[in-house]
Scaffold this motif. Structure first.
Motif, PDB file in Angstrom:
ATOM      1  N   VAL A  56       1.312  -1.190   0.389  1.00  0.00           N
ATOM      2  CA  VAL A  56      -0.183   0.208   0.193  1.00  0.00           C
ATOM      3  C   VAL A  56       1.094   1.169   0.195  1.00  0.00           C
ATOM      4  O   VAL A  56       1.165   1.613   1.174  1.00  0.00           O
ATOM      5  CB  VAL A  56      -0.949   0.409   1.573  1.00  0.00           C
ATOM      6  CG1 VAL A  56      -1.971   1.466   1.335  1.00  0.00           C
ATOM      7  CG2 VAL A  56      -1.746  -1.480   1.421  1.00  0.00           C
ATOM      8  N   ALA A  57       0.818   1.935  -1.490  1.00  0.00           N
ATOM      9  CA  ALA A  57       2.066   2.794  -1.571  1.00  0.00           C
ATOM     10  C   ALA A  57       0.509   4.193  -1.024  1.00  0.00           C
ATOM     11  O   ALA A  57       0.149   4.093  -1.503  1.00  0.00           O
ATOM     12  CB  ALA A  57       2.655   2.575  -2.920  1.00  0.00           C
ATOM     13  N   VAL A  58       1.437   5.673  -0.180  1.00  0.00           N
ATOM     14  CA  VAL A  58       1.033   6.746  -0.396  1.00  0.00           C
ATOM     15  C   VAL A  58       1.797   7.696  -0.051  1.00  0.00           C
ATOM     16  O   VAL A  58       2.882   7.691   0.080  1.00  0.00           O
ATOM     17  CB  VAL A  58       0.988   6.330   1.473  1.00  0.00           C
ATOM     18  CG1 VAL A  58       0.552   7.854   2.114  1.00  0.00           C
ATOM     19  CG2 VAL A  58      -0.505   5.553   1.842  1.00  0.00           C
ATOM     20  N   GLU A  59       1.541   8.774  -0.415  1.00  0.00           N
ATOM     21  CA  GLU A  59       1.887  10.130  -1.006  1.00  0.00           C
ATOM     22  C   GLU A  59       2.817  10.339   0.103  1.00  0.00           C
ATOM     23  O   GLU A  59       1.751  11.148   1.071  1.00  0.00           O
ATOM     24  CB  GLU A  59       1.622  10.877  -1.714  1.00  0.00           C
ATOM     25  CG  GLU A  59       2.677  12.188  -1.812  1.00  0.00           C
ATOM     26  CD  GLU A  59       1.283  13.460  -3.583  1.00  0.00           C
ATOM     27  OE1 GLU A  59       1.856  14.491  -3.612  1.00  0.00           O
ATOM     28  OE2 GLU A  59       0.093  12.680  -3.447  1.00  0.00           O
ATOM     29  N   SER A  60       4.018  11.090   0.249  1.00  0.00           N
ATOM     30  CA  SER A  60       4.161  11.617   1.045  1.00  0.00           C
ATOM     31  C   SER A  60       3.730  12.855   1.859  1.00  0.00           C
ATOM     32  O   SER A  60       3.513  13.408   0.822  1.00  0.00           O
ATOM     33  CB  SER A  60       6.058  11.668   1.186  1.00  0.00           C
ATOM     34  OG  SER A  60       5.920  13.172   2.980  1.00  0.00           O
ATOM     35  N   CYS A  61       3.207  13.530   3.119  1.00  0.00           N
ATOM     36  CA  CYS A  61       1.923  14.194   3.436  1.00  0.00           C
ATOM     37  C   CYS A  61       2.294  14.258   5.101  1.00  0.00           C
ATOM     38  O   CYS A  61       2.509  13.408   5.216  1.00  0.00           O
ATOM     39  CB  CYS A  61       0.932  14.452   2.457  1.00  0.00           C
ATOM     40  SG  CYS A  61       0.056  12.756   3.135  1.00  0.00           S
ATOM     41  N   SER A  62       1.859  15.137   5.436  1.00  0.00           N
ATOM     42  CA  SER A  62       1.161  15.273   6.726  1.00  0.00           C
ATOM     43  C   SER A  62       0.766  14.100   7.234  1.00  0.00           C
ATOM     44  O   SER A  62       0.717  13.826   8.791  1.00  0.00           O
ATOM     45  CB  SER A  62       0.430  16.544   7.637  1.00  0.00           C
ATOM     46  OG  SER A  62      -0.675  16.595   6.584  1.00  0.00           O
ATOM     47  N   GLY A  63      -0.224  13.371   7.287  1.00  0.00           N
ATOM     48  CA  GLY A  63      -0.823  11.968   7.109  1.00  0.00           C
ATOM     49  C   GLY A  63       0.008  10.781   7.050  1.00  0.00           C
ATOM     50  O   GLY A  63      -1.222   9.924   7.299  1.00  0.00           O
ATOM     51  N   ALA A  64       0.852  11.158   6.339  1.00  0.00           N
ATOM     52  CA  ALA A  64       1.011   9.308   5.201  1.00  0.00           C
ATOM     53  C   ALA A  64       1.397   8.537   6.589  1.00  0.00           C
ATOM     54  O   ALA A  64       1.502   7.074   6.595  1.00  0.00           O
ATOM     55  CB  ALA A  64       2.373   9.619   4.757  1.00  0.00           C
ATOM     56  N   HIS A  65       2.502   9.373   7.792  1.00  0.00           N
ATOM     57  CA  HIS A  65       2.740   8.030   9.103  1.00  0.00           C
ATOM     58  C   HIS A  65       1.879   7.243   9.981  1.00  0.00           C
ATOM     59  O   HIS A  65       1.412   6.927  10.385  1.00  0.00           O
ATOM     60  CB  HIS A  65       3.615   8.905   9.359  1.00  0.00           C
ATOM     61  CG  HIS A  65       5.002   9.300   9.404  1.00  0.00           C
ATOM     62  ND1 HIS A  65       5.906   9.010   8.944  1.00  0.00           N
ATOM     63  CD2 HIS A  65       5.521  10.630   8.225  1.00  0.00           C
ATOM     64  CE1 HIS A  65       6.910   9.389   8.179  1.00  0.00           C
ATOM     65  NE2 HIS A  65       6.612  10.201   7.906  1.00  0.00           N
ATOM     66  N   HIS A  66       0.921   8.524  10.337  1.00  0.00           N
ATOM     67  CA  HIS A  66      -0.303   8.132  10.656  1.00  0.00           C
ATOM     68  C   HIS A  66      -1.428   6.684   9.872  1.00  0.00           C
ATOM     69  O   HIS A  66      -1.629   5.779  10.166  1.00  0.00           O
ATOM     70  CB  HIS A  66      -1.627   9.568  11.019  1.00  0.00           C
ATOM     71  CG  HIS A  66      -2.699   8.600  11.447  1.00  0.00           C
ATOM     72  ND1 HIS A  66      -3.485   7.987  12.556  1.00  0.00           N
ATOM     73  CD2 HIS A  66      -3.880   8.524  10.702  1.00  0.00           C
ATOM     74  CE1 HIS A  66      -4.222   7.563  13.335  1.00  0.00           C
ATOM     75  NE2 HIS A  66      -5.215   7.724  11.704  1.00  0.00           N
ATOM     76  N   VAL A  67      -1.131   6.988   8.310  1.00  0.00           N
ATOM     77  CA  VAL A  67      -2.163   5.983   7.702  1.00  0.00           C
ATOM     78  C   VAL A  67      -0.795   4.238   7.883  1.00  0.00           C
ATOM     79  O   VAL A  67      -1.617   3.185   8.128  1.00  0.00           O
ATOM     80  CB  VAL A  67      -2.128   6.816   6.556  1.00  0.00           C
ATOM     81  CG1 VAL A  67      -2.395   5.083   5.425  1.00  0.00           C
ATOM     82  CG2 VAL A  67      -3.472   7.617   6.411  1.00  0.00           C
TER      83      VAL A  67
END
Length: 107
Positions: A56-67
């Motif tokens: 599951v790939a997530v673009e780096s942003c403020s909520g990415a670490h939480h996800v």
């Protein structure tokens, strides 16, 4: 394509927004298995049924670490991608936005 056979899903890409996550999933044959927006709650519920090891790939942003912290206990391979590597996958190119969130306005 409202539902998919989750056993065949091998990679999921997620664009995070405040109220809507745009989800794009492909199977082992690189065919689109799912392409739609979901609320965050619905997304995490859907991810619980993915097979362990699914990327599951997530673009780096403020909520990415939480996800990613929420996905890893389910056995998913959650990864954060730097924004400069995500631009090439956007529909209109690297310098444009294609957010699916309704009512989204560029400031």
């Amino acid at each position: 394509m409202s539902e998919i056979n989750r056993n065949l899903t091998c990679r999921v890409g997620v664009d995070l927004a405040k109220r809507v996550y745009q989800v794009h999933a492909v199977d082992g044959l690189e065919k689109v298995a799912l392409a739609r927006s979901m609320t965050p709650d619905r997304f995490f519920e859907w991810c619980q049924s993915l097979q362990p090891g699914c990327v599951v790939a997530v673009e780096s942003c403020s909520g990415a670490h939480h996800v990613c912290r929420r996905l890893r206990p389910a056995g998913l391979d959650a990864r954060i991608l730097p924004a400069q590597h995500v631009g090439a996958y956007r529909v209109a190119g690297a310098r444009s936005k294609n957010d699916a969130e309704p009512g989204h306005r560029a400031s």
